[in-house]
Design an enzyme around this catalytic site. Structure first.
Site, PDB file in Angstrom:
ATOM      1  N   SER A  96      14.695 -32.643  23.139  1.00 31.74           N
ATOM      2  CA  SER A  96      13.420 -31.783  24.625  1.00 31.74           C
ATOM      3  C   SER A  96      13.784 -30.269  24.434  1.00 31.74           C
ATOM      4  CB  SER A  96      14.117 -32.571  26.343  1.00 31.74           C
ATOM      5  OG  SER A  96      13.653 -32.033  27.149  1.00 31.74           O
TER       6      SER A  96
ATOM      7  N   TYR B 220      20.470 -34.130  32.314  1.00 34.65           N
ATOM      8  CA  TYR B 220      20.153 -34.816  30.674  1.00 34.65           C
ATOM      9  C   TYR B 220      19.568 -33.173  30.066  1.00 34.65           C
ATOM     10  CZ  TYR B 220      15.146 -35.045  28.287  1.00 34.65           C
ATOM     11  OH  TYR B 220      14.345 -35.785  27.357  1.00 34.65           O
TER      12      TYR B 220
END
Length: 375
Positions: free
Chosen positions: A250, A263
């Site tokens: 990501s 995250y």
């Protein structure tokens, strides 16, 4: 039996793949299709020297091997594509196919979290480009329906659904074994499964943090551990064969994320694993790379009306002044120089580059529309 499956079949596939990658399907003793028993079979004993003896027999066969019987183990059907094996199972001639020109032609790929979102997009593109794809997901209804939908289209390659929990080692071992039984080996493992629960220090519970770490970080280690065993064995029997482990990371793995530390931390850690695995595995021609996509605004992770990130970020107050989900979406679109979110096709262009090249490993490739730039 599972250990034998994972140590015998990938080696046999490489022995048979001197000119192009083969599909090898395994049948346990007593399960071999009656109609396929007319096919001439190469017969060997299941001994300590099985692979060496089998390699010599294949070399001396003088013609393409379509069936192998290993006494005390099971039988194998061999072809270029699964559609040919389906014909052989029915007692029909396999026929000949010209090798397709797909960018993943005849490769065997696993995509975790492959039933929806980015994962489903990756699966579709790989199928369109000639790969045999295993959809690994916890959602067995969506996963099986998706595999059925893909297989309803007439094609040479095949999709297979396997229910898998990527954070559980036993489940991942089973995923690898089912892949090997159906297709014969593993060439590309795409670690895509992940979860996101937004929240700052005040909101985040230890239990949620631990869950996200298990799925987004520890699972990448588990998947790489078991996938690499098959890939190492394949390289042993075909030293010029390259394989790939690709983590879908990501942009949050490249830059910290406000009130999203659980995250981002897992994704930062994932890039550390990628670099370390790359150093360990490149001697076996296993490339390990991460792809770091920007935001897939149209996927369920962001747009799910009940628990999507737009809803989560609105409730967490991540966007000052935002009153609606649409306000949050506009805010995030405005952060991207390209003016839009990332799509599965954007990601796949990076994935194909990684698979096709034979030199680069240990990289984190940004696909962010200019939002994150390499330094």
């Amino acid at each position: 039996m599972q250990n034998q499956i994972n140590t015998i079949i990938p080696a046999v596939r490489m022995m048979l793949s001197s000119n192009s990658l083969k599909t090898v399907k395994f049948f346990a003793e007593g399960e071999f299709p009656e109609a396929a028993k007319t096919i001439e079979s190469l017969v060997v004993e299941n001994s300590e020297n099985l692979l060496t003896e089998l390699s010599e027999k294949i070399k001396k066969a003088g013609k393409p091997v379509e069936s192998i019987t290993i006494k005390g183990f099971g039988s194998l059907l061999v072809a270029d594509y699964p559609s040919q094996i389906a014909k052989m199972e029915a007692g029909k001639p396999a026929g000949k196919f010209e090798k397709g020109a797909g960018r993943a032609e005849q490769r065997i790929a696993i995509v975790t979290g492959g039933a929806q979102g980015f994962g489903a997009g990756i699966v579709e593109h790989l199928m369109q480009n000639g790969a045999n794809v295993v959809i690994a997901d916890l959602n067995d209804q969506k996963g099986q329906e998706f595999a059925n939908e893909l297989n309803a289209v007439e094609r040479k390659n095949k999709a297979l659904f396997v229910k898998a929990n990527v954070a559980d080692a036993t489940s991942v071992e089973n995923l690898i074994a089912e892949t090997v039984k159906e297709f014969g080996g593993l060439d590309v493992f795409i670690s895509n499964a992940g979860i996101l629960r937004a929240g700052g220090l005040d909101e985040m519970t230890p239990e949620t943090f631990e869950l996200m770490t298990k799925v987004n970080y520890i699972a990448y280690f588990i998947c790489s551990k078991y996938a690499s065993k098959i890939m190492k064995l394949q390289n042993q029997w075909k030293p010029d064969h390259f394989a790939d482990i690709i983590q879908i990371n990501s942009k949050s793995g490249l830059k910290g994320s406000n009130k999203n530390f659980a995250y981002a931390g897992g994704k930062f850690g994932g890039i550390g694993l990628t670099q370390s695995f790359a150093l360990e595995l490149m001697p076996y021609k296993i490339k390990v790379n991460s792809v770091c996509p920007g935001n897939f605004f149209d996927g369920p992770l962001w747009s799910d009306p009940a628990n999507g990130l737009f809803v989560q970020y609105l409730h967490a107050g991540k966007v000052p002044g935002a009153k609606t989900v649409q306000d949050v979406k506009k805010y995030y679109e405005a952060q991207v120089p390209a003016g839009r979110g990332c799509t599965p096709l954007d990601v796949m262009r990076a994935v194909y580059y990684i698979i096709e090249q034979e030199y680069e490993t240990g990289q984190a490739v940004p696909v962010t529309g200019g939002q994150n730039m390499l330094r």
